[in-house]
Scaffold this active site. Structure first.
Site, PDB file in Angstrom:
ATOM      1  N   CYS A 167       0.864  -1.183   0.000  1.00 23.65           N
ATOM      2  CA  CYS A 167       0.000   0.000   0.000  1.00 23.65           C
ATOM      3  C   CYS A 167       0.902   1.235   0.000  1.00 23.65           C
ATOM      4  O   CYS A 167       2.129   1.127   0.036  1.00 23.65           O
ATOM      5  CB  CYS A 167      -0.945  -0.010   1.205  1.00 23.65           C
ATOM      6  SG  CYS A 167      -0.174   0.451   2.791  1.00 23.65           S
ATOM      7  N   CYS A 184       4.780  22.740  -4.243  1.00 28.32           N
ATOM      8  CA  CYS A 184       4.952  23.350  -5.563  1.00 28.32           C
ATOM      9  C   CYS A 184       5.076  24.867  -5.459  1.00 28.32           C
ATOM     10  O   CYS A 184       5.751  25.503  -6.268  1.00 28.32           O
ATOM     11  CB  CYS A 184       3.781  22.976  -6.465  1.00 28.32           C
ATOM     12  SG  CYS A 184       3.782  21.249  -6.990  1.00 28.32           S
TER      13      CYS A 184
END
Length: 248
Positions: A167, A184
């Site tokens: 996972c 970002c």
């Protein structure tokens, strides 16, 4: 407009056909985040003819989003992202049911949303949300298509515990300091980079729904500066706090 006219260019594909198109129409996805990744993935899923697409986000459109989040227009600045994205997607394909889930979703609400769909796309931009989405997908046994992009770099991975394998927490352990990770806004992002990863998330979701191939447990890393891909095979972590105890 008939289904045949709208979707005939993918119905003609042997791997899709009429039966595959009906399968897409009967399918649903949850897109967590309608920023750069979600804005790229959502139109392709809606355009492909999925029956239902659930969206969740907490932000409003900022002018800085317009460089890469192409669901939005200048007139959308200041508008709730869910409202703007929903309107654009409904205009693209009125046959697709678009449902907006106002965030933030707590763990119970997120799990309930995941249980309502066939595939989940993690298009978020922070680790706490990614960890929460992974936990919900594990609990609901739903496949997860995870994407991320920053600067000129992108990555995509499919986690599908129905087929075994790791996972998301096997790859990235849940770190209490992860919310301080680089963003970002600080590091920058080129629009086509995040668009490319979002498009690939849509492609992976469609392949999952149609049963085409098995990408689970593979991490693909892209460097846009030299257009090179690296592929890593991921392993299940036996001590994983999310999926480790569920294995025998």
């Amino acid at each position: 407009m008939s289904d045949l006219a709208r979707y005939r260019r993918q119905i003609v594909l042997r791997e899709v056909g009429v039966n595959g198109q009906q399968l897409l129409r009967d399918s649903s996805v949850l897109i967590v985040g309608v920023g750069g990744l979600g804005c790229a993935a959502a139109p392709y899923l809606v355009g492909a003819g999925l029956g239902r697409v659930l969206l969740t986000d907490i932000d409003r459109v900022d002018v800085s989003n317009l460089q890469r989040q192409l669901l939005y227009r200048q007139d959308d600045v200041g508008r709730d992202k869910l409202a703007a994205a929903t309107a654009t997607l409904r205009a693209l394909n009125p046959e697709c049911q678009i449902e907006a889930l106002a965030g933030p979703l707590d763990d119970a609400a997120l799990l309930a949303a995941v249980r309502r769909v066939d595939v989940v796309l993690d298009c978020s931009d922070n680790f706490p949300t990614r960890f929460a989405v992974n936990r919900a997908c594990h609990a609901a046994r739903r496949p997860l298509v995870s994407g991320a992009a920053i600067r000129f770099e992108g990555q995509i991975a499919v986690f599908d515990l129905r087929r075994g394998g790791p996972c998301y927490a096997c790859l990235y352990p849940d770190d209490p300091h992860a919310d301080a990770a680089e963003t970002c806004e600080e590091a920058g992002i080129l629009g086509p980079v995040v668009g490319t990863i979002g498009n690939l998330q849509a492609l992976s979701a469609i392949k999952l729904l149609l049963g085409l191939g098995n990408e689970a447990g593979t991490l693909r890393l892209w460097n846009a500066l030299d257009s090179q891909w690296r592929t890593l095979k991921l392993r299940h972590e036996p001590r994983c706090p999310v999926c480790g105890l569920s294995r025998h």
